[in-house]
Design an enzyme around this catalytic site. Structure first.
Site, short mmCIF file in Angstrom:
data_model
loop_
_atom_site.label_atom_id
_atom_site.label_comp_id
_atom_site.label_asym_id
_atom_site.label_seq_id
_atom_site.Cartn_x
_atom_site.Cartn_y
_atom_site.Cartn_z
N ASP A 18 0.80 6.36 -2.68
CA ASP A 18 -0.15 6.28 -1.37
C ASP A 18 0.63 5.65 -0.28
O ASP A 18 1.88 5.13 -0.41
CB ASP A 18 -1.27 5.27 -1.59
CG ASP A 18 -2.23 5.31 -0.62
OD1 ASP A 18 -2.63 6.22 0.01
OD2 ASP A 18 -2.34 3.98 -0.27
N ASP A 20 -0.69 4.27 3.34
CA ASP A 20 -1.32 3.01 3.94
C ASP A 20 -1.71 2.22 3.02
O ASP A 20 -2.53 2.29 1.98
CB ASP A 20 -2.35 3.59 4.92
CG ASP A 20 -1.83 4.35 6.00
OD1 ASP A 20 -1.92 3.81 7.17
OD2 ASP A 20 -1.70 5.51 5.85
N ASP A 185 -3.32 1.81 -3.79
CA ASP A 185 -3.97 0.18 -3.25
C ASP A 185 -5.47 0.36 -3.55
O ASP A 185 -6.12 -0.61 -3.24
CB ASP A 185 -3.36 -0.07 -2.05
CG ASP A 185 -4.19 0.91 -0.73
OD1 ASP A 185 -4.16 1.89 -1.00
OD2 ASP A 185 -4.47 0.30 0.03
#
Length: 229
Positions: A18, A20, A185
């Protein structure tokens, strides 16, 4: 725990990241743009803590959450029909200028991608961020060279957690799922990895809508990607 412990003592053949909240802390730029967008439309600024909780499901949802002032963007449905279009145009123009200006690569990221590259692991970014902003952020953060393959929020008609995003990334990398991992995240990253049949490592420092990531079912949670070395 080292990365190899999840792959039968070997480094994975493919790792999907991922963007961001996992590779780059981009919330400062996003918050600044969201607040400018809101004030331009006559709303009060939201502030970075709220924006951090809204990030992670693509540009459309971020804008709708900002207009609604809540993670539940359904309140935006009651706004005038042209309000979202105005907000979208303002956001896109502002973010094109400010994307990556104050974003920072998280500690441990460079060390890990350098090690993976040295071990022959192929890497991709799988994100819900639009392609133009993904490419721009990777370039400005100095990470672009590590990720030839990028599956973004507008690459397919679907986004994460749809497993077709993972499947496309692996097709473009030219590898099977058996030695692949997802690093993210959020619950979205954990869910898309499970749906695609691969393991997921979650980082504790990212954007997970205020929910504790350790309770979301990842195969491993780390406080820094350097822990995987």
């Amino acid at each position: 725990m080292k990365l190899t412990a999840l792959c039968d003592g070997r480094y994975p053949s493919h790792v999907l990241f991922d963007l961001d909240g996992t590779l780059v802390d981009s919330a400062t730029d996003l918050a600044a743009v969201v607040d400018q967008m809101l004030t331009n439309l006559g709303y009060e600024a939201a502030g970075e803590p709220k924006v951090r909780a809204w990030v992670g499901n693509g540009t459309e949802k971020l804008i709708r959450r900002a207009l609604a002032g809540s993670l539940d963007e359904s309140a935006a449905d009651r706004l005038p029909a042209d309000k979202y279009n105005q907000a979208f145009e303002i956001f896109m123009a502002l973010y094109a200028e400010q994307n990556g200006q104050h974003s920072e690569v998280f500690p441990g990221v460079l060390e890990l991608v350098e090690k993976l590259a040295a071990e022959g692991t192929r890497m991709a970014v799988v994100t819900n961020k639009l392609t133009r902003f993904t490419d721009q952020l990777l370039a400005r953060s100095g990470l672009a060279r590590w990720f030839d393959v990028r599956v973004c929020g507008d690459t397919l008609p679907v986004m994460k957690p749809d497993p077709r995003t993972i499947q496309l990334a692996l097709e473009r990398l030219g590898g099977p799922v058996t030695q692949a991992l997802m690093v993210g995240d959020s619950e979205t990253d954990i869910n898309v990895a499970a749906a695609a049949g691969i393991k997921c490592i979650a980082v504790s420092y990212g954007y997970n809508h205020g929910m504790p990531i350790r309770e979301q079912g990842a195969d491993l949670v780390v406080d820094s990607l350097a822990e995987l070395l």
